[in-house]
Motif scaffolding. Structure first.
Motif, short mmCIF file in Angstrom:
data_model
loop_
_atom_site.label_atom_id
_atom_site.label_comp_id
_atom_site.label_asym_id
_atom_site.label_seq_id
_atom_site.Cartn_x
_atom_site.Cartn_y
_atom_site.Cartn_z
N ARG A 1 6.88 26.28 -55.65
CA ARG A 1 5.54 26.41 -55.08
C ARG A 1 4.83 27.64 -55.61
NH1 ARG A 1 5.63 24.40 -49.05
NH2 ARG A 1 3.61 25.35 -49.17
N PHE B 1 4.23 18.93 -53.28
CA PHE B 1 4.57 19.48 -51.98
C PHE B 1 3.48 19.10 -50.99
CE2 PHE B 1 6.85 22.40 -54.85
CZ PHE B 1 8.11 22.27 -54.30
N GLU C 1 0.08 20.48 -51.40
CA GLU C 1 -0.57 19.91 -52.59
C GLU C 1 -1.09 18.50 -52.31
OE1 GLU C 1 2.12 22.35 -55.89
OE2 GLU C 1 2.76 20.36 -55.25
#
Ligand code: XMP
Length: 522
Positions: A17, A377, A380
């Motif tokens: 991330r 993720f 996102e």
């Protein structure tokens, strides 16, 4: 792209991330010596497990070796092929990764005299590119029991802490960097700067954004699907909604979304989902199956049985509707990256059922599954949803379980009880929104206890249900704390519920953490 080689540390997803926060694409893989599981949906076409020749083929701009629970000097330690340090690609080793780099390049790692855990002051020396713009004295998150005792040739130490003389080291000429601490954890105050510096060292272009993801994904989906027919089970949740919108952009009316309303959704939710999706270019089928579900659940009190019935029924209703649509080529799944990574070590990802409750429909023939969010993720996914035109309300929704209100009614489910919990929950959510604290809470909802108690209303005695309010603080949903909501807010919610919801004369607040309680009640 940056390749993250996963050695099993608990913060490894965070590393990916942090890289992506710099608008650089990255993939997380584990290393293996032989067998490689193919995964056509990951951009590189590789599975979660890869070997050295895969790494060469990937041509990453940089490699990050993650932390991990092992000791590099033990026989069974996972170690990357030493040749990765000769690829002429910058490598950043973090914690175990730093020790693996040291060990493989001829340095020495041994148990530390004092292990370090938690926020630790470090002092940075020299003018390392990795620490460009980072304060000379800063706080980093440490979690290790081994440490580097001797550096490999051509390495210099670039940071120290009180009990760890090599808190960071590097061979700047070869762009090999080792940090004993965890820059990915936010307790490392300047960790994000360190990742940004590493991305610069790797010369990455920083052009991986939600917009570029949408453009690439829609193009790939068009190529893959062509004139094929696609089926998607919409739950109204974030993942399936964003997946559906991407497919609608790629194939338009060749996508059919089936939205099964099991009658256990929150107030107005089914209408809201329908309103949103009617605006997109796709076929939207809403099935009102609430009676069907209610009949199947009659007299059932066991939580697991309730869950099984709802899951099963969902699949059967979905299959029935799909059967009427005709031949299907692709089935959409809202799998996201944590599902893929968590399945770990080469096992193929656990396929998330469209409602997370009942598994894949066996009665539908399809050629292939498409999972357009497989590399994203959750945050996102939300960003892609926003950029794709989904309303904020849907995109920032808190998690809602597949079995819906069915597991927020303790004991038997009846139409009356659904109405009570639905109305109470709507009031609770409205007041939390008004108080402006929704963003601080991991999840919050009302549930209906199976308990009736005595109350007094006007001049009369009542004997009605107790509603329980739950609000938790959590980031992973595996553990959670009860949220200390302001008493004034709770009081207002309680007053409104007993006054506005017929059948309720008492409101309780759940102060239990998870464990030992769970977030949901059943
Ligand atoms: P528990 O109650 O196990 O919940 O502490 C943890 C998180 O999972 C959600 N949850 C579910 N989500 N299908 C889902 O999609 C389910 O069957 C299910 N059961 C629990 C729950 O809302 C919480 O966020």
């Amino acid at each position: 792209m940056i390749l993250v080689l996963d050695f099993g540390g608990q913060y490894n997803q965070l590393i990916a991330r942090r890289v992506r926060e710099n608008n650089v694409y990255c993939e997380v893989h584990t290393i293996t010596d032989g067998k490689v599981s193919a995964d056509k949906n990951i951009k590189s076409g590789l599975g979660t497990e890869i070997n050295f020749s895969d790494i060469e083929k990937l041509k990453p701009e940089g490699i990050i070796l993650t932390g991990g629970p092992q000791s590099v000097y033990k026989d069974d330690a996972f170690l990357p092929d030493k040749k990765i340090f000769d690829l002429n690609v910058p490598v950043l080793g973090i914690c175990y990764g730093a020790q693996a780099m040291t060990h493989l390049l001829g340095g020495e790692v041994k148990p530390a005299e004092t292990s370090e855990y938690g926020k630790t002051e470090i002092k940075i020396s020299g003018d390392s590119k990795l620490f460009s713009g980072v304060s000379k004295e800063t706080v980093a998150w440490m979690s290790h029991t081994d440490r580097i005792f001797k550096l490999p040739e051509n390495f210099v130490a670039t940071a120290e802490s009180e009990s760890c003389p090599v808190a960071a080291a590097e061979n700047a000429e070869k762009n090999l960097y080792a940090v004993q601490f965890h820059p990915e954890v936010l307790h490392t105050v300047e960790g994000q700067k360190i990742f940004s510096n590493f991305v610069n060292i790797c010369n990455c272009r920083r052009d991986w954004t939600a917009d570029s993801f949408i453009e690439d994904t829609v193009k790939d989906l068009k190529n893959k699907i062509g004139a094929g027919k696609v089926l998607c089970a919409l739950s109204g949740g974030v993942d399936s909604s964003v997946a559906a919108v991407l497919l609608s952009k790629a194939v338009g009316k060749n996508l059919t979304c089936v939205f099964v309303d099991h009658g256990l959704l929150r107030k107005n939710e089914a209408e809201e989902v329908e309103d949103v999706f009617k605006k997109f270019d796709l076929n939207f089928i809403r099935v009102d199956a609430s009676e069907n579900f209610l009949n199947a659940l009659q007299g059932v009190t066991d939580p697991e049985k309730k869950r099984k019935i709802i899951g099963e029924k969902f699949i059967r209703v979905f299959e029935e509707v799909a059967g009427k649509i005709g031949a299907i080529d692709f089935l959409v799944q809202g799998t996201i990256y944590p599902d893929v990574i968590e399945s770990g070590l080469g096992k193929s990802a656990v396929i998330k059922s469209h409602h997370n409750v009942g598994g894949l429909p066996e009665g539908i023939n399809f050629r292939e599954i498409v999972e357009p969010l497989r590399m994203l993720f959750k945050d996102e996914v939300r960003e892609v949803g926003r950029k794709s035109g989904l309303p904020e309300k849907l995109v920032s929704r808190q998690p809602f379980p597949g079995p819906g209100l069915g597991i927020r009614i303790i004991g038997e489910i009846t139409a009356d009880k659904i109405k009570i919990v639905r109305d109470a929950d709507a009031i609770y959510r409205e007041e939390i929104d008004k108080a402006g604290i929704a963003g601080e809470l991991g999840q919050y909802f009302a549930a209906l206890t199976n308990m009736k108690s005595v109350g007094v209303m006007g001049d009369g005695r009542t004997y009605d249900y107790a509603i329980v309010l739950r609000a938790v603080l959590t980031s992973d949903f595996m553990t959670a704390e009860s949220a200390p909501i302001d008493w004034k807010i709770l009081n207002k919610v309680a007053n409104r519920i007993v006054n506005e919801v017929k059948g309720v004369n008492r409101v309780l607040y759940d102060c239990t953490s998870k464990p030992p309680a769970t977030i949901e009640f059943e």
